[in-house]
Motif scaffolding. Structure first.
Motif, PDB file in Angstrom:
ATOM      1  N   GLU A   1       0.825  -1.205   0.000  1.00 11.40           N
ATOM      2  CA  GLU A   1       0.000   0.000   0.000  1.00 11.40           C
ATOM      3  C   GLU A   1       0.861   1.258   0.000  1.00 11.40           C
ATOM      4  OE1 GLU A   1      -3.648   1.848   2.726  1.00 11.40           O
ATOM      5  OE2 GLU A   1      -2.844  -0.161   3.113  1.00 11.40           O
ATOM      6  N   LEU A   2       2.082   1.149   0.509  1.00  5.46           N
ATOM      7  CA  LEU A   2       2.973   2.312   0.591  1.00  5.46           C
ATOM      8  C   LEU A   2       3.798   2.503  -0.680  1.00  5.46           C
ATOM      9  CD1 LEU A   2       4.263   1.653   4.227  1.00  5.46           C
ATOM     10  CD2 LEU A   2       2.730   3.511   3.538  1.00  5.46           C
ATOM     11  N   GLU A   3       3.854   1.484  -1.529  1.00  2.00           N
ATOM     12  CA  GLU A   3       4.731   1.544  -2.705  1.00  2.00           C
ATOM     13  C   GLU A   3       4.427   2.733  -3.614  1.00  2.00           C
ATOM     14  OE1 GLU A   3       4.357  -2.159  -4.668  1.00  2.00           O
ATOM     15  OE2 GLU A   3       5.734  -3.227  -3.331  1.00  2.00           O
ATOM     16  N   LYS A   4       3.135   3.082  -3.771  1.00  2.00           N
ATOM     17  CA  LYS A   4       2.767   4.132  -4.721  1.00  2.00           C
ATOM     18  C   LYS A   4       3.195   5.516  -4.264  1.00  2.00           C
ATOM     19  CE  LYS A   4      -1.869   3.706  -2.754  1.00  2.00           C
ATOM     20  NZ  LYS A   4      -3.274   3.364  -3.060  1.00  2.00           N
ATOM     21  N   TYR A   5       3.687   5.659  -3.027  1.00  2.00           N
ATOM     22  CA  TYR A   5       4.130   6.960  -2.538  1.00  2.00           C
ATOM     23  C   TYR A   5       5.649   7.113  -2.594  1.00  2.00           C
ATOM     24  CZ  TYR A   5      -0.661   7.079  -0.988  1.00  2.00           C
ATOM     25  OH  TYR A   5      -2.037   7.040  -0.967  1.00  2.00           O
ATOM     26  N   VAL A   6       6.329   6.117  -3.120  1.00  2.00           N
ATOM     27  CA  VAL A   6       7.775   6.191  -3.323  1.00  2.00           C
ATOM     28  C   VAL A   6       8.039   6.758  -4.700  1.00  2.00           C
ATOM     29  CG1 VAL A   6       9.900   4.856  -3.476  1.00  2.00           C
ATOM     30  CG2 VAL A   6       8.207   4.302  -1.730  1.00  2.00           C
TER      31      VAL A   6
ATOM     32  N   SER B   1      10.293  10.936  -0.936  1.00  2.00           N
ATOM     33  CA  SER B   1       9.545   9.707  -0.686  1.00  2.00           C
ATOM     34  C   SER B   1       9.323   9.510   0.809  1.00  2.00           C
ATOM     35  CB  SER B   1      10.284   8.511  -1.277  1.00  2.00           C
ATOM     36  OG  SER B   1      10.426   8.639  -2.680  1.00  2.00           O
ATOM     37  N   VAL B   2      10.342   9.819   1.610  1.00  2.00           N
ATOM     38  CA  VAL B   2      10.198   9.711   3.066  1.00  2.00           C
ATOM     39  C   VAL B   2       9.089  10.642   3.554  1.00  2.00           C
ATOM     40  CG1 VAL B   2      11.358  10.110   5.275  1.00  2.00           C
ATOM     41  CG2 VAL B   2      12.580   8.966   3.416  1.00  2.00           C
ATOM     42  N   GLN B   3       9.060  11.872   3.016  1.00  2.00           N
ATOM     43  CA  GLN B   3       8.003  12.810   3.393  1.00  2.00           C
ATOM     44  C   GLN B   3       6.622  12.285   2.979  1.00  2.00           C
ATOM     45  OE1 GLN B   3       9.118  16.509   1.559  1.00  2.00           O
ATOM     46  NE2 GLN B   3      11.050  16.670   2.695  1.00  2.00           N
ATOM     47  N   ASN B   4       6.550  11.706   1.775  1.00  2.00           N
ATOM     48  CA  ASN B   4       5.263  11.170   1.303  1.00  2.00           C
ATOM     49  C   ASN B   4       4.756  10.056   2.209  1.00  2.00           C
ATOM     50  OD1 ASN B   4       5.423  12.931  -0.836  1.00  2.00           O
ATOM     51  ND2 ASN B   4       5.982  11.382  -2.345  1.00  2.00           N
ATOM     52  N   LEU B   5       5.656   9.184   2.640  1.00  4.30           N
ATOM     53  CA  LEU B   5       5.261   8.086   3.510  1.00  4.30           C
ATOM     54  C   LEU B   5       4.728   8.616   4.840  1.00  4.30           C
ATOM     55  CD1 LEU B   5       8.199   5.582   2.878  1.00  4.30           C
ATOM     56  CD2 LEU B   5       5.881   5.467   1.961  1.00  4.30           C
ATOM     57  N   LYS B   6       5.377   9.657   5.367  1.00  3.41           N
ATOM     58  CA  LYS B   6       4.928  10.263   6.620  1.00  3.41           C
ATOM     59  C   LYS B   6       3.542  10.891   6.447  1.00  3.41           C
ATOM     60  CE  LYS B   6       4.765  12.595  10.514  1.00  3.41           C
ATOM     61  NZ  LYS B   6       4.247  11.946  11.745  1.00  3.41           N
ATOM     62  N   VAL B   7       3.340  11.638   5.360  1.00  6.48           N
ATOM     63  CA  VAL B   7       2.047  12.282   5.122  1.00  6.48           C
ATOM     64  C   VAL B   7       0.943  11.235   4.988  1.00  6.48           C
ATOM     65  CG1 VAL B   7       0.734  13.654   3.463  1.00  6.48           C
ATOM     66  CG2 VAL B   7       3.043  14.362   4.111  1.00  6.48           C
ATOM     67  N   TYR B   8       1.239  10.143   4.286  1.00  5.37           N
ATOM     68  CA  TYR B   8       0.217   9.121   4.104  1.00  5.37           C
ATOM     69  C   TYR B   8      -0.144   8.453   5.423  1.00  5.37           C
ATOM     70  CZ  TYR B   8      -2.221   4.991   2.431  1.00  5.37           C
ATOM     71  OH  TYR B   8      -3.161   4.019   2.225  1.00  5.37           O
TER      72      TYR B   8
ATOM     73  N   SER C   1      -2.446  10.600   7.300  1.00  2.00           N
ATOM     74  CA  SER C   1      -3.816  10.571   6.791  1.00  2.00           C
ATOM     75  C   SER C   1      -4.566   9.333   7.257  1.00  2.00           C
ATOM     76  CB  SER C   1      -3.812  10.630   5.263  1.00  2.00           C
ATOM     77  OG  SER C   1      -3.365   9.405   4.702  1.00  2.00           O
ATOM     78  N   LYS C   2      -3.848   8.281   7.636  1.00  2.00           N
ATOM     79  CA  LYS C   2      -4.486   7.068   8.136  1.00  2.00           C
ATOM     80  C   LYS C   2      -4.682   7.091   9.653  1.00  2.00           C
ATOM     81  CE  LYS C   2      -5.205   4.126   5.623  1.00  2.00           C
ATOM     82  NZ  LYS C   2      -6.374   3.916   4.733  1.00  2.00           N
ATOM     83  N   GLY C   3      -4.369   8.252  10.292  1.00  2.00           N
ATOM     84  CA  GLY C   3      -4.603   8.408  11.722  1.00  2.00           C
ATOM     85  C   GLY C   3      -3.395   8.173  12.597  1.00  2.00           C
ATOM     86  N   PHE C   4      -2.227   7.961  12.023  1.00  2.00           N
ATOM     87  CA  PHE C   4      -1.017   7.698  12.815  1.00  2.00           C
ATOM     88  C   PHE C   4      -0.147   8.964  12.805  1.00  2.00           C
ATOM     89  CE2 PHE C   4      -2.611   3.642  11.394  1.00  2.00           C
ATOM     90  CZ  PHE C   4      -2.476   2.828  12.507  1.00  2.00           C
ATOM     91  N   PHE C   5      -0.554   9.973  13.639  1.00  2.00           N
ATOM     92  CA  PHE C   5       0.122  11.269  13.626  1.00  2.00           C
ATOM     93  C   PHE C   5       1.502  11.225  14.282  1.00  2.00           C
ATOM     94  CE2 PHE C   5      -4.459  12.370  13.473  1.00  2.00           C
ATOM     95  CZ  PHE C   5      -4.456  12.973  12.221  1.00  2.00           C
TER      96      PHE C   5
ATOM     97  N   THR D   1       9.175   2.075   8.147  1.00  2.00           N
ATOM     98  CA  THR D   1       8.095   2.887   8.692  1.00  2.00           C
ATOM     99  C   THR D   1       7.818   2.506  10.132  1.00  2.00           C
ATOM    100  OG1 THR D   1       6.416   1.339   7.857  1.00  2.00           O
ATOM    101  CG2 THR D   1       7.019   3.189   6.430  1.00  2.00           C
ATOM    102  N   PHE D   2       7.458   3.513  10.929  1.00  2.00           N
ATOM    103  CA  PHE D   2       7.034   3.306  12.312  1.00  2.00           C
ATOM    104  C   PHE D   2       5.713   4.046  12.473  1.00  2.00           C
ATOM    105  CE2 PHE D   2       6.811   4.980  16.683  1.00  2.00           C
ATOM    106  CZ  PHE D   2       6.785   3.792  17.387  1.00  2.00           C
ATOM    107  N   GLN D   3       4.641   3.339  12.720  1.00  2.00           N
ATOM    108  CA  GLN D   3       3.319   3.956  12.751  1.00  2.00           C
ATOM    109  C   GLN D   3       2.991   4.592  14.095  1.00  2.00           C
ATOM    110  OE1 GLN D   3       1.509   0.513   9.828  1.00  2.00           O
ATOM    111  NE2 GLN D   3       0.119   1.477  11.258  1.00  2.00           N
ATOM    112  N   GLY D   4       3.418   3.992  15.187  1.00  2.00           N
ATOM    113  CA  GLY D   4       3.083   4.534  16.493  1.00  2.00           C
ATOM    114  C   GLY D   4       1.640   4.262  16.863  1.00  2.00           C
ATOM    115  N   ALA D   5       1.205   4.891  17.946  1.00  2.00           N
ATOM    116  CA  ALA D   5      -0.174   4.706  18.418  1.00  2.00           C
ATOM    117  C   ALA D   5      -1.112   5.531  17.547  1.00  2.00           C
ATOM    118  CB  ALA D   5      -0.290   5.122  19.877  1.00  2.00           C
ATOM    119  N   PRO D   6      -2.223   4.965  17.105  1.00  2.00           N
ATOM    120  CA  PRO D   6      -3.140   5.713  16.243  1.00  2.00           C
ATOM    121  C   PRO D   6      -4.053   6.638  17.045  1.00  2.00           C
ATOM    122  CG  PRO D   6      -3.991   3.517  16.598  1.00  2.00           C
ATOM    123  CD  PRO D   6      -2.667   3.574  17.317  1.00  2.00           C
TER     124      PRO D   6
END
Length: 803
Positions: free
Chosen positions: A54-59, A110-117, A120-124, A147-152
């Motif tokens: 799911e993350l590939e398209k943001y690289v 690409s790193v910035q895009n992954l963070k923004v995405y 948007s999925k709730g993992f601020f 990637t590290f998502q953290g607490a949503p």
């Protein structure tokens, strides 16, 4: 065979060696992008984890395509001589790919895009990092994103603010269907889906101008503990701006259809260039439709009325508009159709207020008034070619024959001005047997098939239009086919009527209440039914009466039902499910009449006949289920299971040969040619003619599909299955040919193989090479095949995917 394998290995090694030199032309200080990998957060629970796919398209950078694990495309591109501009070098550049060089700025983006995405999925509290390896291989870069998502953040409460108060009863009455729930992860894509859901529902209840921009969300994340207070704001409709640039708004209107104009012979070019065309148009008024055309309409207005579920005075309904488009295109007469709406101008002081349409009269608290508007509906239909011809030429060859088949067809899509489709085709085929010992080396086939399809149900009684029945069709068919084969001559005649419809989603249905087939077998040469007799050291006619009676002249009259579920069309590049179910019976009605009014034949065969021909009596059913799971943009894993059973009874002792099941061929057990696997574990059943058919069939398939190069795709597959008889009959065939629950799994055939698919847009051409792994028809102890031999393989050609 060993020499061929060595050649293949040599080619593969040379290809791999040549493809390793792709860094030779890389500029100094640059790196060839060898690989990009994304590692998802394994610490996050699987149901909330954002997958790497799911993350590939943001690289922002993607490596070059690879062929069999090599950089063949880059190597081919670099073989082109830049100083020469000719066909050979241009072909290398067109097929090959310029090497992708590592770009640090794109990697950081690409790193910035992954963070923004992930936000948007709730993992601020998420973060993304990257690691670049330029050391492990010279002048090559391998990039790994982690990637590290953290607490949503989760939804705490959902509240509503209605700037347009007239919409409050509609939206609040449907909160049970909301996609937003307390405790769910705060996902922006879910908010967008909720806006689209509410918009679609309102547009089905008259709110023509309502759009997703009328809904916005306010999220309060300052409450702490990763909780979000969510507020949905339903805004009024924007009508314009005043002199100072301030927006003007009003409550959303409910719209009704005022008039419906249908242009069944719309020509876009003529409307643009012919200024006098509008003055020559004439209008026919028919049950709420204004049929506009220059001459007499090619379609009768009654046919258009049946395909258009819109009426003047009805509330605007987006779902009915979509159904109108689908029904018009389903007629098969129009090349394109366009449905547009125009608002009828109204004065600023217009006071067309009506009671809220969805409010119950008994619910006075929910009563409100909304302003009503009116729409003019214009339906522009461009006809396709009314008449067409087609010529198909098909050639085939196997180890035993050459074949050539030609088909000439004619179609008229509006033969009676009711969008009736009439088609007729003539077929001629010729085959030449290669076998030098064949008694007859030539085979011919001639046939004619005709059909007439009506875009409605033809019934002996009058019925109203059923809203639950979508795209009803009736097809009347008639065909005659004459076959002169080396071992027999036969004439296949059929006639029937079929009713077809769908439910406007994924399901379609077919019912054939009349389905008549007559198989007239003449000049049967029983030599191909001879089997070896070890006692007399010669040949004798097979004692398998089931097989013998399958080639008798028979009358088949019955009914059939079919159901199909396929969500592939609405999910072209995603997971899909395909289900097909068929059920047919034959001879029951005829048998009841015969037993009631007639006596059986006085001859030595006590069966009933119709027109002097024994009629078949049997039932047959089968179920096919396939599931496609996408593993990437193009790569997919497809699974398929199939089961079928047939049984003769009453007036028949065997199911007709053409209605029996068989294994092998391009759509099933691809390690065998058609009708050469089974029945059960009968040892060495093959004779001079493949007749391995049965009453029971089980089959399962697993196929991995992947891209190779351009229109060429590859596949690797695994198949298992077999056919059996359903009844025991020791005097005619071995018990090894009969289906038994306690041992059928030991009698399954296994094969694997490789395939090529050529996607030429309008069709997929397929070539599969299957290799047998377990042949249940080999002698005991030799069924698992350990040594590779050409006779244990099969090459099958097909059109379209097998399942």
């Amino acid at each position: 065979m060993r020499r061929a394998c060595r050649c293949l290995v040599a080619v593969a090694l040379s290809l791999a060696g040549s493809a390793c030199s792709v860094t030779r032309h890389i500029p100094e200080g640059e790196y060839f992008l060898q690989r990009v990998r994304i590692e998802d957060d394994k610490a996050t629970p699987r149901r909330e984890r954002i997958a790497a796919s799911e993350l590939e398209k943001y690289v922002r950078q993607t490596p070059n395509k690879r062929l069999l694990g090599t950089n063949f495309y880059v190597w081919l591109y670099e073989q082109a001589d830049s100083a020469r501009d000719n066909g050979w070098n241009n072909w290398k550049r067109r097929v090959g790919e310029a090497p992708v060089l590592f770009d640090l700025s794109l990697t950081e983006r690409s790193v910035q895009n992954l963070k923004v995405y992930m936000d948007s999925k709730g993992f601020f509290s998420s973060r993304a990092t990257c690691e670049v390896d330029t050391v492990s291989r010279r002048r090559r870069a391998k990039v790994t994103f982690r990637t590290f998502q953290g607490a949503p953040y989760r939804i705490d409460t959902v509240s509503y603010e209605f700037q347009d108060r007239s919409l409050s009863p509609l939206i609040l009455s449907d909160t049970a269907g909301t996609l937003l729930h307390a405790g769910d992860v705060f996902d922006v894509s879910v908010l967008d889906a909720e806006r689209e859901r509410i918009t679609a529902r309102l547009r089905e209840q008259g709110y023509y101008n309502f759009s997703v921009s009328n809904i916005l969300f306010r999220a309060d994340t300052l409450t702490g503990d990763n909780r979000v207070k969510l507020r949905m704001v339903v805004r009024q409709n924007l009508t314009g701006y005043d002199d100072r640039g301030r927006p003007r708004t009003e409550d959303n209107r409910v719209y009704r259809i005022d008039r419906i104009n249908v242009f069944p012979d719309y020509d876009p070019a003529a409307f643009r260039t012919d200024t006098a065309l509008l003055s020559r148009l004439d209008t026919i008024h028919y049950r709420g439709l204004n049929v506009v055309s220059e001459k007499r309409p090619a379609l009768r207005p009654a046919v258009l009325r049946q395909a258009i579920p819109l009426y003047p005075g009805y509330l605007y309904d987006a779902s009915q508009v979509n159904r109108t488009y689908s029904d018009l295109m389903a007629l098969g007469y129009f090349r394109s159709a366009k449905i547009s709406f125009e608002e009828r101008p109204q004065g600023a002081d217009s006071a067309d207020f009506v009671p809220f349409p969805a409010a119950s009269p008994a619910d006075t608290a929910a009563r409100s008034s909304v302003r009503e508007g009116y729409l003019t509906c214009n339906i522009l239909c461009t006809p396709t070619l009314r008449q067409s011809f087609k010529v198909d030429l098909e050639g085939s060859t196997t180890s035993s024959f050459y074949g050539l088949k030609a088909t000439l067809g004619y179609q008229n899509r509006n033969i009676f001005r009711g969008a009736e489709s009439f088609d007729v085709s003539f077929t001629a085929g010729y085959e030449f047997m290669k076998a030098p010992d064949a008694k007859k080396k030539r085979a011919t086939e001639f046939g004619i098939t005709t059909g007439l399809t009506f875009p409605r149900f033809l019934l002996p009684w009058r019925t109203g239009r059923q809203r639950s029945v979508v795209q009803p069709r009736t097809k009347v068919e008639l065909s005659v086919n004459f076959q002169d084969r080396p071992y027999y001559r036969r004439t296949l005649s059929s006639a029937g009527i079929a009713y077809m419809w769908s439910n406007n989603r994924y399901s379609s249905f077919s019912l054939r209440p009349v389905d008549i087939n007559v198989v007239n077998v003449r000049d049967l040469d029983v030599s191909f039914l001879m089997v070896d007799n070890p006692d007399s050291e010669g040949e004798e006619l097979t004692p398998n009466r089931y097989l013998l009676e399958s080639f008798n002249t028979q009358f088949i009259g019955g009914l059939s039902f079919g159901y199909s579920y396929n969500n592939q069309r609405r999910n072209l590049n995603g997971n899909a499910t395909n289900i097909r179910f068929n059920l047919e019976t034959a001879g029951n009605l005829i048998d009841g009449v015969e037993h009631l009014f007639f006596s059986p034949s006085k001859s030595d065969k006590p069966y009933y006949t119709i027109f002097g021909i024994p009629y078949a009596q049997y039932f047959r059913t089968d179920l096919s289920v396939s599931r496609k799971i996408m593993l990437g943009g193009v790569t997919a894993l497809v699974g398929h299971i199939y089961g079928g059973v047939a049984m003769a009874y009453g007036n028949s002792s065997s199911v007709p040969f053409d209605r029996q099941f068989y294994c092998g061929g391009s759509n099933g057990m691809r390690g065998w040619t058609p009708r050469t696997l089974g029945q059960g574990s009968v040892p060495d059943p093959h004779g001079s003619f493949p007749v391995q058919t049965g009453d029971v069939k089980l089959e399962a398939n697993l196929e991995l599909r992947f891209p190779v190069w351009g229109i060429v795709h590859g596949a690797t597959f695994f198949d298992l299955g077999n056919v059996w008889y359903i009844r025991q009959n020791p005097s005619e065939y071995s018990d090894d040919a009969v289906f038994h629950f306690d041992r059928f799994y030991k009698q399954l055939g296994f094969n694997t193989g490789l395939g090529l698919r050529f996607d030429i847009k309008f069709a997929v051409l397929r070539l599969d090479w299957g290799i047998q792994l377990h042949n249940p028809n080999n002698p005991a102890g030799e069924r698992w095949i350990h040594d590779f031999k050409w006779k244990n393989t099969a090459l099958n050609f097909g059109v379209g995917y097998p399942f």
